[in-house]
Design a protein around this motif. Structure first.
Motif, PDB file in Angstrom:
ATOM      1  N   LYS A 279     -40.157  47.213 -52.591  1.00 52.28           N
ATOM      2  CA  LYS A 279     -40.196  45.954 -51.860  1.00 52.28           C
ATOM      3  C   LYS A 279     -40.940  46.121 -50.534  1.00 52.28           C
ATOM      4  N   GLY A 280     -40.741  47.272 -49.877  1.00 53.47           N
ATOM      5  CA  GLY A 280     -41.425  47.545 -48.623  1.00 53.47           C
ATOM      6  C   GLY A 280     -42.929  47.615 -48.805  1.00 53.47           C
TER       7      GLY A 280
ATOM      8  N   THR B 256     -31.975  49.027 -40.969  1.00 52.24           N
ATOM      9  CA  THR B 256     -32.954  49.207 -42.047  1.00 52.24           C
ATOM     10  C   THR B 256     -32.541  48.418 -43.292  1.00 52.24           C
TER      11      THR B 256
ATOM     12  N   LEU C 121     -35.892  49.074 -52.733  1.00 50.00           N
ATOM     13  CA  LEU C 121     -36.274  48.740 -51.365  1.00 50.00           C
ATOM     14  C   LEU C 121     -37.624  49.348 -50.990  1.00 50.00           C
TER      15      LEU C 121
ATOM     16  N   ILE D  77     -39.481  48.236 -42.487  1.00 49.24           N
ATOM     17  CA  ILE D  77     -38.029  48.371 -42.438  1.00 49.24           C
ATOM     18  C   ILE D  77     -37.457  48.587 -43.836  1.00 49.24           C
ATOM     19  N   SER D  78     -37.961  47.838 -44.811  1.00 50.81           N
ATOM     20  CA  SER D  78     -37.485  47.997 -46.186  1.00 50.81           C
ATOM     21  C   SER D  78     -37.784  49.394 -46.713  1.00 50.81           C
TER      22      SER D  78
ATOM     23  N   SER E  36     -44.286  44.019 -49.440  1.00 48.58           N
ATOM     24  CA  SER E  36     -44.337  43.203 -48.215  1.00 48.58           C
ATOM     25  C   SER E  36     -45.434  43.676 -47.278  1.00 48.58           C
TER      26      SER E  36
ATOM     27  N   SER F  54     -34.588  38.823 -45.408  1.00 49.19           N
ATOM     28  CA  SER F  54     -35.320  38.386 -46.596  1.00 49.19           C
ATOM     29  C   SER F  54     -34.647  37.238 -47.341  1.00 49.19           C
TER      30      SER F  54
ATOM     31  N   SER G 275     -33.084  44.425 -43.638  1.00 49.42           N
ATOM     32  CA  SER G 275     -34.014  43.950 -44.661  1.00 49.42           C
ATOM     33  C   SER G 275     -33.410  42.813 -45.474  1.00 49.42           C
ATOM     34  N   TYR G 276     -32.149  42.984 -45.888  1.00 53.32           N
ATOM     35  CA  TYR G 276     -31.492  41.936 -46.680  1.00 53.32           C
ATOM     36  C   TYR G 276     -31.215  40.691 -45.844  1.00 53.32           C
TER      37      TYR G 276
ATOM     38  N   LEU H  24     -41.211  43.870 -41.718  1.00 47.73           N
ATOM     39  CA  LEU H  24     -40.144  43.837 -42.714  1.00 47.73           C
ATOM     40  C   LEU H  24     -40.422  44.839 -43.831  1.00 47.73           C
TER      41      LEU H  24
END
Length: 202
Positions: free
Chosen positions: A194-195, A125, A191, A73-74, A198, A133, A129-130, A70
């Motif tokens: 955030k990536g 992508t 993002l 992907i983010s 994670s 999550s 991601s949304y 994830l």
């Protein structure tokens, strides 16, 4: 939930109003054949995006090392948003009146949308991601609002093109597009951050 709703509104509005292959078809159909033809072309995402989203969900349910993947992907989604932001901000023209398409508006728009890489890249992508999550309710809201806002924006383009085509070449329109591009930059950076979070959390 609020983050998903606001993000979906911004993504749908930007995708709907920014210059691109589907927007060009919507505008050309509206100019050549009237609002009704542009309206039909605007509905293409309702048909094309569903299978892409189902494919994304299938991949999400088969994830190993969920959080790390994830994160990747983010991160990719953030980079993709920055790329879209650059194209959006640097857009110069939307109408190319020298090219007119026969009145097969919906089928033409479906083909163009299916052959465009952008819906696939977005849902695999950013959208993925949304979806992954949030809660089921947040993910559902994100999907419905994204597609709904996208289609509504295309319908607005069709209406403007059939009644006030000069507005699509005005500075006001392009400043609005650039503002949406700046918002994409903000979401892209979010993002990417955030990536990293994670990915490094494992």
């Amino acid at each position: 939930m609020q983050e998903h709703v606001i993000s979906a509104l911004i993504f749908g509005l930007t995708a709907g109003l920014k210059p691109g292959p589907l927007a060009l078809v919507v505008i050309q159909q509206s100019l050549a054949h009237g609002f009704r033809s542009g309206l039909k072309a605007s509905l293409a995402p309702l048909i094309t995006d569903g299978p892409i989203i189902l494919f994304t969900l299938l991949i999400m349910t088969r994830m190993d090392h969920y959080y790390r993947l994830l994160g990747v992907i983010s991160f990719i989604g953030g980079v993709f948003l920055l790329y879209l932001a650059f194209n959006t901000i640097s857009s110069k023209s939307l109408i190319n009146s020298s090219v007119m398409i026969k009145e097969r508006s919906l089928s033409t728009a479906i083909k163009i949308n299916l052959l465009s890489p952008y819906p696939y890249l977005f849902w695999l992508t950013v959208g993925g991601s949304y979806i992954a999550s949030g809660s089921q309710a947040a993910a559902t809201a994100f999907v419905l609002i994204s597609i709904g806002t996208l289609v509504a924006s295309k319908i607005l383009l069709a209406w403007i093109a059939s009644h006030f085509s000069a507005l699509l070449q005005s500075q006001t329109y392009f400043w609005l597009i650039r503002l949406l591009g700046v918002l994409l930059v903000i979401f892209g950076i979010f993002l990417i951050q955030k990536g990293f979070t994670s990915f490094l959390a494992i």
